[in-house]
Scaffold this active site. Structure first.
Site, PDB file in Angstrom:
ATOM      1  N   GLU A 119       0.834  -1.222   0.000  1.00  0.00           N
ATOM      2  CA  GLU A 119       0.000   0.000   0.000  1.00  0.00           C
ATOM      3  C   GLU A 119       0.859   1.258   0.000  1.00  0.00           C
ATOM      4  O   GLU A 119       0.540   2.242  -0.666  1.00  0.00           O
ATOM      5  CB  GLU A 119      -0.940  -0.011   1.216  1.00  0.00           C
ATOM      6  CG  GLU A 119      -2.019  -1.084   1.076  1.00  0.00           C
ATOM      7  CD  GLU A 119      -2.954  -1.113   2.274  1.00  0.00           C
ATOM      8  OE1 GLU A 119      -2.473  -1.409   3.384  1.00  0.00           O
ATOM      9  OE2 GLU A 119      -4.144  -0.822   2.105  1.00  0.00           O
ATOM     10  N   GLU A 173      -4.058  -9.476   3.693  1.00  0.00           N
ATOM     11  CA  GLU A 173      -4.875  -9.185   4.886  1.00  0.00           C
ATOM     12  C   GLU A 173      -6.043 -10.148   5.053  1.00  0.00           C
ATOM     13  O   GLU A 173      -6.439 -10.477   6.170  1.00  0.00           O
ATOM     14  CB  GLU A 173      -5.396  -7.750   4.823  1.00  0.00           C
ATOM     15  CG  GLU A 173      -4.364  -6.678   5.119  1.00  0.00           C
ATOM     16  CD  GLU A 173      -3.462  -6.342   3.943  1.00  0.00           C
ATOM     17  OE1 GLU A 173      -3.529  -7.027   2.904  1.00  0.00           O
ATOM     18  OE2 GLU A 173      -2.670  -5.389   4.072  1.00  0.00           O
TER      19      GLU A 173
END
Ligand SMILES: NC(=O)c1ccc[n+]([C@@H]2O[C@H](COP(=O)([O-])OP(=O)(O)OC[C@H]3O[C@@H](n4cnc5c(N)ncnc54)[C@H](O)[C@@H]3O)[C@@H](O)[C@H]2O)c1
Length: 694
Positions: free
Chosen positions: A106, A126
């Site tokens: 990210e 995740e």
């Protein structure tokens, strides 16, 4: 303390992320990145900035050591760091090598440009912790990789090698040779060409027919991950990326993240993630304990377990010598291993040369003299103390000094086995589960005399052979089987009282268990638990059992191996077929005992069976057989098909609330007059103090 190195290379500022082992984005590192960015922004000599990782990663994402602390969310959080990058007026370039995962990816997606080398692993994993990327990953990745590729990565959490993504807009350049030098050359080019700063958030997604695609994705995910909410939320977030302005999409992501983090499913997956790390640690064996080298392994017995255990080591590239009593048994054992590898090859899971190299590491012998070179020997002969004693006396005589002597016994006393040798400090239990080459669990049984370096060696070896190793003290059944005995016992009583074996299996499978207790009995062999029960009748007469299982065994209904058990099995098939003969046998038994069958709810079935695991686990903890509650949970997750989304029996009990668990047990105690149901003292204490196991 983690930090960054800040360095000027001509007009380029290089910020090196340095927080071993994987440059986790902890509080200090986030602060240091911002400080570097600010310095670069203020320095008129700087024309561009490179973010690069020290060591073997760009960044592996959040720093897991900070989980559960205030530092995770303390400002600057990752979203803030990314906002600062996006607001910079000088180009910021991520130079990706090694690993760019989760928050690490990210961060890179927040940069204006990305360059990478081959062999880097790119992932947003995740979902494996029951959450989704929370710093814009679900919004930015589809803008660069396209909706379909990005959604696949986000929903599966799978790592993709960077070279597979070469040529996509994710990377602005692919670098041959040194990453930093290549990144510097790229930065200078960006500056020279005065390339406009490109913010990924500004890219428009043009995805016609998105409705049909997302509906298809939702259906697929719902079928594949029926007990887990995170994959569905990932689809929602990516759908928002495709259909809404960036900031609105980011809001959908943020809300989904906050909702998922609070779900019991995510809590369960995170518990398992940390449980896996915790169970490799032994309370009184420091990490720095020296280990012994294990380069050659010997296995005694070429039966079901000996063969599977040998494959485990061959798969890890460790040479194995297998010893049997008779040539035919040895030949049979070796042929079975080859057959297993051949079947993997036919399924495309193994290449022919891998098969040959693994078989090339295997040798067989009938002579103990051939074991002298082994660093570790694992005994997997018949489950009889007399046989084990003979074997360990021979091993004591031939094995070199310092060799590890392990037994795969399921029930026998490892201290007694150690006592057959003059080196009890070198003796340990290595309890593999069948099929040993498939099942993840390894119970490591610590004898009273087992040396710390022997334990440390086996725990380290377990990682190499890809097992989840959990330490157990010596007791009958160790952690897993001692608990399962009570679960099966309770399942037997449920049938006695009115449920059918099918109903019990179905209720527990619907709840999430991979297999109900009766199907499991048929798979592992009802004769094995029968033999244990006979021992119990003689030695522990206070332990109560339903005798229906004995009746089945008296008729030779041992399960799949005899084609009949609690169910019928057609030749070569494993699907259970209900058998009217079993129904009759159960009805006759109830009549004999004057039991009027009652209707039993699925909820009662689940509660009684799962709480039986919980009560025995509490006793194991109190006796110190299990080191910690999460170890018990790992045994059940890795070895007994316990549903991942419930996190193990003790986490489930915590979720239900120990007061409620205790009350339910007190009810069962009154109804059954079975002393087992008296809540274990540890459980009673925790419930009274309003505490939890984990
Ligand atoms: N089967 C399981 O599910 C399972 C799971 C975990 C542990 N175990 C344990 O593993 C051990 C082996 O079980 P198994 O299911 O593989 O049994 P098995 O009967 O399939 O194999 C035992 C093998 O040991 C050989 N053997 C017997 N005595 C020997 C000796 N003195 N020297 C050399 N070889 C000898 C036999 O010829 C046979 O091939 C037992 O202690 C059992 O409790 C079994």
């Amino acid at each position: 303390m983690s930090s960054t190195a800040y360095q000027l290379r001509g007009g380029i500022a290089v910020i090196t992320l340095d927080n071993p082992p994987v440059n986790g984005l902890g509080y200090d590192l986030r602060n240091a990145i911002v400080a570097g960015l600010d310095a670069a922004q203020l320095d008129a000599a700087v024309q561009a900035v490179i973010l690069i990782g020290a060591g073997r990663a760009f960044s592996g994402g959040a720093d897991i050591r900070e989980f559960g602390t205030a530092r995770v969310l303390a400002q600057p959080d990752l979203n803030t760091v990314i906002r600062i990058i996006e607001a910079a007026t000088k180009p910021v370039i991520a130079a990706i090598g090694g690993v760019a995962m989760g928050g690490g990816l990210e961060l890179a997606l927040g940069c204006h440009f990305r360059v990478a080398v081959a062999g880097a692993l790119i992932a947003l994993p995740e979902v494996k912790l029951g959450i989704l990327p929370g710093a814009g990953g679900t919004q930015r990745l589809p803008r660069l990789l396209g909706v379909e590729t990005a959604l696949n990565m986000i929903v599966s959490g799978t790592a993709v090698p960077s070279e597979q993504l070469q040529g996509t807009p994710l990377f602005d350049a692919f670098i041959d040779g040194d990453l930093l030098e290549g990144a510097l050359a790229f930065a200078n080019k960006v500056v020279a060409e005065k390339r406009p700063l490109r913010r990924v958030r500004d890219i428009k997604i043009d995805y016609p027919n998105h409705e049909a695609f997302f509906q298809f994705a939702r259906n697929t995910v719902a079928a594949a991950a029926k007990n887990l909410p995170a994959p569905g939320k990932c689809v929602d977030a990516v759908a928002a990326a495709a259909t809404k302005p960036f900031d609105e999409g980011a809001k959908v992501e943020r809300e989904a993240f906050a909702w998922l983090v609070a779900t019991p499913e995510s809590r369960a997956l995170r518990h398992a993630f940390f449980g896996e790390r915790a169970c490799s640690k032994i309370l009184d064996v420091p990490d720095a304990t020296p280990t012994r080298k294990v380069e050659r392994v010997a296995v005694i017995g070429a039966g079901t377990m000996g063969g599977g255990i040998s494959m485990v080591f061959l798969n890890a590239g460790i040479p194995v010598v297998m010893l049997e009593m008779k040539q035919e048994a040895l030949d049979r054992g070796i042929a079975t291993i080859r057959k297993n590898y051949e079947s993997s090859m036919q399924k495309g899971k193994l290449k022919p040369e891998q098969l040959e190299s693994r078989m090339g590491l295997l040798s067989g012998t009938l002579s103990y003299d051939d074991l002298a070179g082994a660093d570790l020997v694992i005994e997997a002969v018949f489950e009889e103390m007399g046989v084990k004693e003979t074997v360990f006396k021979r091993l004591d005589a031939v094995m070199k000094a310092g060799a590890l002597l392990a037994s795969n016994t399921s029930t026998l006393d490892v201290n007694k086995i150690a006592g057959c040798t003059r080196r009890p400090q070198d003796v340990i239990g290595m309890h593999f589960f069948s099929p040993a080459n498939v099942m993840k669990l390894l119970e490591v049984v610590r004898g009273a005399a087992t040396a710390k370096d022997v334990l440390a060696t086996v725990m380290q070896l377990a990682k190499k052979i890809k097992k989840t190793a959990v330490v157990s003290g010596v007791c009958d059944g160790f952690i897993g089987n001692r608990m399962i005995e009570h679960y099966s016992r309770v399942a037997g009583f449920l049938v006695e009282e009115g449920a059918s074996p099918q109903q019990v299996d179905r209720a527990l499978e619907k709840w999430g268990m991979a297999m109900g207790p009766f199907r499991m009995g048929d798979l592992t062999g009802n004769d094995i638990s029968w033999a244990i029960r006979k021992r119990r009748y003689a030695e522990k007469s206070e332990m109560k059992f339903s005798k229906i299982a004995d009746r089945l065994c008296e008729q030779g209904r041992y399960g799949q191996k005899t084609g009949r058990g609690w169910y019928l099995y057609q030749a070569g098939r494993r699907d259970p077929i209900p058998d009217p003969e079993v129904e009759q046998l159960i009805a006759d038994y109830r009549k004999e005992l004057c039991i009027t069958p009652r209707k039993i709810s699925d909820a009662e079935i689940v509660e009684r069976c799962i709480f039986a695991l919980v009560n025995e686990a509490a006793r194991l903890l109190e006796e110190g057989i299990a080191q910690r509650a999460s170890d018990v949970d790992m045994v059940y997750l890795a070895g007994y098909g316990f549903p991942a989304h419930r996190g193990g029996p003790l986490l489930y009990a915590d979720e239900v609330g120990l007061y409620n668990v205790k009350r339910a047990m007190q009810g069962f105690a009154v109804a059954s007059a079975d002393k087992f149901w008296e809540p274990a003292p540890l459980l009673a204490r925790l419930a009274a103090e309003d505490k939890t196991f984990n």
